[in-house]
Enzyme design. Structure first.
Site, PDB file in Angstrom:
ATOM      1  N   GLY A 167       0.817  -1.212   0.000  1.00 25.80           N
ATOM      2  CA  GLY A 167       0.000   0.000   0.000  1.00 25.80           C
ATOM      3  C   GLY A 167       0.844   1.252   0.000  1.00 25.80           C
ATOM      4  O   GLY A 167       0.510   2.259   0.627  1.00 25.80           O
ATOM      5  N   SER A 182       1.770   3.535  -2.308  1.00 25.78           N
ATOM      6  CA  SER A 182       1.671   4.674  -3.219  1.00 25.78           C
ATOM      7  C   SER A 182       0.980   5.880  -2.603  1.00 25.78           C
ATOM      8  O   SER A 182       1.043   6.977  -3.160  1.00 25.78           O
ATOM      9  CB  SER A 182       0.927   4.261  -4.499  1.00 25.78           C
ATOM     10  OG  SER A 182      -0.478   4.191  -4.269  1.00 25.78           O
ATOM     11  N   GLY A 206      -1.037   7.674   1.294  1.00 25.89           N
ATOM     12  CA  GLY A 206      -1.407   7.576   2.695  1.00 25.89           C
ATOM     13  C   GLY A 206      -0.284   7.121   3.605  1.00 25.89           C
ATOM     14  O   GLY A 206       0.867   7.538   3.475  1.00 25.89           O
ATOM     15  N   ILE A 207      -0.629   6.239   4.541  1.00 25.54           N
ATOM     16  CA  ILE A 207       0.334   5.768   5.532  1.00 25.54           C
ATOM     17  C   ILE A 207       1.473   5.020   4.870  1.00 25.54           C
ATOM     18  O   ILE A 207       2.644   5.200   5.221  1.00 25.54           O
ATOM     19  CB  ILE A 207      -0.368   4.880   6.572  1.00 25.54           C
ATOM     20  CG1 ILE A 207      -1.372   5.695   7.384  1.00 25.54           C
ATOM     21  CG2 ILE A 207       0.654   4.226   7.503  1.00 25.54           C
ATOM     22  CD1 ILE A 207      -2.245   4.870   8.308  1.00 25.54           C
ATOM     23  N   ASP A 251      -0.818  -6.980  -6.020  1.00 29.34           N
ATOM     24  CA  ASP A 251      -2.191  -7.026  -5.518  1.00 29.34           C
ATOM     25  C   ASP A 251      -2.208  -7.965  -4.324  1.00 29.34           C
ATOM     26  O   ASP A 251      -2.094  -9.182  -4.481  1.00 29.34           O
ATOM     27  CB  ASP A 251      -3.127  -7.527  -6.621  1.00 29.34           C
ATOM     28  CG  ASP A 251      -4.581  -7.580  -6.179  1.00 29.34           C
ATOM     29  OD1 ASP A 251      -4.866  -7.346  -4.986  1.00 29.34           O
ATOM     30  OD2 ASP A 251      -5.437  -7.885  -7.034  1.00 29.34           O
ATOM     31  N   TYR A 294     -15.246  -4.654   8.695  1.00 33.63           N
ATOM     32  CA  TYR A 294     -13.965  -3.958   8.816  1.00 33.63           C
ATOM     33  C   TYR A 294     -13.409  -4.122  10.226  1.00 33.63           C
ATOM     34  O   TYR A 294     -12.232  -4.449  10.398  1.00 33.63           O
ATOM     35  CB  TYR A 294     -14.127  -2.474   8.481  1.00 33.63           C
ATOM     36  CG  TYR A 294     -12.871  -1.672   8.727  1.00 33.63           C
ATOM     37  CD1 TYR A 294     -11.816  -1.716   7.823  1.00 33.63           C
ATOM     38  CD2 TYR A 294     -12.725  -0.897   9.882  1.00 33.63           C
ATOM     39  CE1 TYR A 294     -10.651  -0.999   8.054  1.00 33.63           C
ATOM     40  CE2 TYR A 294     -11.564  -0.178  10.117  1.00 33.63           C
ATOM     41  CZ  TYR A 294     -10.532  -0.233   9.207  1.00 33.63           C
ATOM     42  OH  TYR A 294      -9.380   0.464   9.445  1.00 33.63           O
ATOM     43  N   LYS A 296      -9.840  -6.126  11.604  1.00 34.86           N
ATOM     44  CA  LYS A 296      -8.763  -5.564  12.415  1.00 34.86           C
ATOM     45  C   LYS A 296      -8.570  -6.347  13.716  1.00 34.86           C
ATOM     46  O   LYS A 296      -7.444  -6.453  14.219  1.00 34.86           O
ATOM     47  CB  LYS A 296      -9.034  -4.093  12.702  1.00 34.86           C
ATOM     48  CG  LYS A 296      -8.972  -3.219  11.449  1.00 34.86           C
ATOM     49  CD  LYS A 296      -7.630  -3.386  10.723  1.00 34.86           C
ATOM     50  CE  LYS A 296      -7.516  -2.518   9.489  1.00 34.86           C
ATOM     51  NZ  LYS A 296      -6.194  -2.670   8.816  1.00 34.86           N
ATOM     52  N   THR A 315      -6.273  10.239   5.288  1.00 39.14           N
ATOM     53  CA  THR A 315      -5.912   9.579   4.036  1.00 39.14           C
ATOM     54  C   THR A 315      -7.160   9.444   3.183  1.00 39.14           C
ATOM     55  O   THR A 315      -8.279   9.714   3.630  1.00 39.14           O
ATOM     56  CB  THR A 315      -5.321   8.172   4.280  1.00 39.14           C
ATOM     57  OG1 THR A 315      -6.365   7.297   4.720  1.00 39.14           O
ATOM     58  CG2 THR A 315      -4.211   8.209   5.324  1.00 39.14           C
TER      59      THR A 315
END
Length: 243
Positions: free
Chosen positions: A13, A15, A17-18, A61, A157, A161, A194
């Site tokens: 991930g 590219s 944000g975090i 991916d 979601y 987590k 983000t």
């Protein structure tokens, strides 16, 4: 962090944000970063004048095992292997248990749980095979893995987590049983500014006018965890805005 200068970190991930903030922070400290994302071209435009590490943007991916395996093969063939893995790729969707379609549940679990697990499995096996005993796996979790759910539409979601939190403890105990010094840890932030939330929830333009965490805040937490002495096992950092 000096021990990781010139070493290889894989950041998923990466590219935006975090993930992007973490990748840049590592590059600034001389780490070679393989940035894995569905949109690797976005990384090619980064201004990296203050960075001593090398960036390798790769398409990957995390919801597709074959895609992940091809990334690890490229790293092995070209860079030798992974010393740090930061599982930053994540997906947020409104996905309750009464009305959401299976495709939404599956996408969340494929990215947030199974993709993270495949990346972790491959990275740890690679480290063990090469005799890397100071490697580090860091998961980007969420306060959602620690607090009661506030909106039933977010149930899948939140469940993903909680799974990430549980899986981290599993891999930690597995490594201890193997007498390995590879460390694992997770950062659990609250709201971070983000793009992950806007597309999923249709948030108004002024949503971020309130005070939320910035991606760089989370990147600093990652660097803090990595910079601890090898004898220090920093398993968990919960990060929220100070109100």
């Amino acid at each position: 962090m000096e021990r990781y200068a010139g070493r290889v970190a894989m950041v998923t991930g990466a590219s935006s944000g975090i993930g992007a903030a973490v990748a840049r922070a590592l590059l600034q400290r001389g780490v070679t970063v393989v940035g894995v994302d569905l949109r690797p071209d976005r990384m090619k435009g980064w201004q990296l004048k203050d960075c001593t590490g090398q960036l390798h943007p790769l398409y990957g991916d995390v919801s597709d095992e074959e895609s992940i395996l091809s990334v690890f093969k490229w790293i092995t063939d070209n860079l030798g292997g992974v010393d740090i893995l930061v599982n930053s790729a994540g997906l947020f969707r409104n996905s309750g248990l009464i009305s959401a379609p299976l495709s939404e549940w599956k996408l969340i679990l494929d990215v947030n749980v199974l993709g993270l697990s495949i990346c972790t499995r491959e990275a740890v096996q690679d480290m063990l095979r090469r005799g890397v005993d100071d490697g580090f796996i860091i998961n980007l979790c969420s306060l959602a893995g620690h607090i009661p759910m506030s909106d039933s539409r977010n149930s899948m979601y939140f469940a993903s987590k909680v799974a990430v939190k549980t899986l981290l403890e599993g891999i930690r105990k597995d490594l201890i049983a193997r007498k390995s010094n590879i460390r694992v840890g997770q950062i659990s932030p609250g709201f971070v500014k983000t793009e992950i939330y806007n597309a999923a929830t249709g948030l108004p333009d002024n949503f971020w006018d309130s005070h939320f965490l910035e991606p760089d805040d989370i990147a600093r937490a990652v660097i803090f965890m990595l910079s601890q002495h090898p004898r220090v096992q920093s398993n968990e950092q919960l990060t929220a805005y100070n109100v």
